[in-house]
Design an enzyme around this catalytic site. Structure first.
Site, PDB file in Angstrom:
ATOM      1  N   HIS A 133       0.797  -1.259   0.082  1.00  0.00           N
ATOM      2  CA  HIS A 133      -0.125   0.009  -0.076  1.00  0.00           C
ATOM      3  C   HIS A 133       0.946   1.324  -0.082  1.00  0.00           C
ATOM      4  O   HIS A 133       1.559   1.524   0.935  1.00  0.00           O
ATOM      5  CB  HIS A 133      -0.932   0.032   1.377  1.00  0.00           C
ATOM      6  CG  HIS A 133      -1.826   1.237   1.069  1.00  0.00           C
ATOM      7  ND1 HIS A 133      -3.071   1.215   0.858  1.00  0.00           N
ATOM      8  CD2 HIS A 133      -1.716   2.335   1.509  1.00  0.00           C
ATOM      9  CE1 HIS A 133      -3.638   2.233   0.920  1.00  0.00           C
ATOM     10  NE2 HIS A 133      -2.988   3.248   1.382  1.00  0.00           N
ATOM     11  N   CYS A 134       0.701   2.057  -1.125  1.00  0.00           N
ATOM     12  CA  CYS A 134       1.793   3.225  -1.161  1.00  0.00           C
ATOM     13  C   CYS A 134       0.999   4.453  -0.646  1.00  0.00           C
ATOM     14  O   CYS A 134      -0.029   4.683  -1.525  1.00  0.00           O
ATOM     15  CB  CYS A 134       2.132   3.191  -2.664  1.00  0.00           C
ATOM     16  SG  CYS A 134       3.359   4.685  -2.981  1.00  0.00           S
TER      17      CYS A 134
END
Length: 448
Positions: free
Chosen positions: A191-192
């Protein structure tokens, strides 16, 4: 025939065994607007453009990323490019523009594309899976079920599938549940927060294009700004004079200096992952490198070729989205309107029974105790036309008597003369006819 008496029937005075009350008018329901599935989506996501774009709910860093790129690139095109075009070449703005377009497009595609979210199980599917897990062989309640895992074989290697308690499904291979988005993402990488979305199977190629093009853009701007300041400081003016002549270049230099190293390192790391067909999640956990205790275990998803791995990850066909974001939620209007369709025909039959004369209605009226006396001709009680006298049917041949009676009534209406050969008809008084009908009709006794 001259002594025939006419009786007029009042529809409101007819006694029915089970009167049916008129149906209640149902309250009018205003048609509700059909909702789409993205409006009731259970995950922690936000949707824009009527469900066409999806982004994580915690996407506060995305505007910062977009702002830094726009600010740095804007200052570069406004303050540095004119000087470099004049002293070096006009290709510099063109190269910078191409890199800038690649960065913006790939960033938006990464941020607003479905990363590969798997739909959650329906209540029926979840209940069926729970039954299979908790009581697989119908054992007693003291039985303790095994861990909620399944095993599949991929390239002659056993891979375990874990059960997701939130989505109520067994996660497919390389799938993980993101705690920030609250969704199971296929081929989950990470998850960026910088792009405001998960990176998975459907948007990993866009993410890789974004970081690689951003690395080139940052390094290009850093080199051009350094060249600009070096050219201005020539002739004995010094670096201080160059910074005073172009203060925007100093800001660009600082931003690019602190960001280029991290972006270049990130690009190199993901290039290694693409070449080996791994994900960030698998590399951190050490699923296929022996870090998790599984020695001599290779990557079952690798093609043992860098070119094949790169083509599989970056150039493969785009898989379709598994969540129908713009589909409509099924409504229950058809279930609510079904009782009306059943009651309307009954109400219609009741109205027809009171207004139209039928054979059954005439027979019931002839036996009704309300018609014991004939109404005077000067004061009619109803608007209906006079009906011919109804003679009770003989018990042996009811159908022939009815047909003979109808023919008699038709001839009397048209005033046709009777011949002497016509069959004689028994003459009964009103009281005798009523008495006979009372004795024969079992319905009359029940009405009394």
């Amino acid at each position: 025939m001259k002594n025939r008496e006419y009786q007029q029937i009042d529809p409101q005075a007819l006694a029915t065994p089970t009167p049916t009350p008129p149906p209640r008018p149902l309250p009018e329901h205003k048609p509700r607007r059909a909702r789409r599935r993205w409006e009731v989506f259970p995950g922690k996501n936000r949707f824009y453009c009527d469900g066409r774009m999806i982004v994580a709910r915690q996407s506060g860093v995305l505007p910062l990323t977009l702002g830094l790129i726009l600010l740095t690139s804007g200052l570069f095109f406004i303050f540095d490019c004119p000087f470099l075009v004049k002293h070096l070449t006009s290709c510099i703005p063109a190269i910078g523009g191409v890199l800038f377009v690649f960065v913006i497009i790939s960033l938006l595609q990464t941020s607003f594309t479905d990363p590969g979210i798997l739909p959650r199980a329906t209540p029926e599917e979840a209940a069926d899976i729970e039954k299979q897990i908790d009581n697989p062989t119908g054992s007693s309640s003291s039985y303790r079920p095994p861990p909620r895992t399944k095993e599949v074989v991929i390239n002659q290697q056993v891979v375990k599938l874990k059960y997701c308690f939130t989505c109520k499904i067994f996660r497919p291979p390389r799938t993980s549940h993101c705690s920030l988005c609250d969704n199971c993402v296929e081929r989950f990488d990470h998850h960026c927060p910088w792009v405001g979305n998960c990176v998975g199977k459907r948007n990993y190629r866009f993410f890789y294009t974004f970081i690689v093009s951003l690395s080139f853009l940052t390094a290009f701007i850093f080199g051009c700004v350094t060249t600009h300041l070096a050219l201005r400081s020539q002739g004995g003016n010094g670096l201080v004079f160059a910074l005073q002549a172009s203060p925007a270049s100093a800001l660009e230099l600082v931003v690019c200096f602190f960001s280029v190293w991290s972006i270049l390192g990130l690009s190199g790391f993901h290039t290694y992952l693409v070449a080996t067909n791994l994900t960030t999640n698998e590399d951190i956990k050490g699923s296929w490198s022996g870090k998790s205790g599984n020695e001599d275990v290779g990557n079952p998803y690798s093609y043992n070729s860098i070119i094949k791995n790169c083509c599989s990850v970056l150039c493969g066909p785009m898989p379709p989205s598994l969540i129908d974001r713009r589909g409509f939620v099924p409504s229950d209007d058809s279930v609510q309107t079904s009782p009306v369709e059943i009651e309307l025909p009954a109400a219609k039959n009741d109205i027809n029974m009171c207004t139209q004369g039928t054979k059954g209605l005439l027979e019931t009226a002839s036996r009704s105790p309300l018609l014991t006396s004939s109404c005077p001709q000067a004061k009619p009680q109803a608007v209906l036309e006079p009906l011919p006298e109804i003679v009770p049917e003989p018990p042996k041949t009811p159908h022939k008597h009815h047909s003979h009676h109808r023919s008699k009534a038709k001839q009397s209406t048209h005033h046709t003369p009777k011949t002497s050969n016509s069959s004689p008809r028994p003459h009964h008084s009103h009281s005798s006819r009523r008495k006979d009908s009372k004795n024969r009709d079992p319905k009359f006794s029940s009405l009394r």
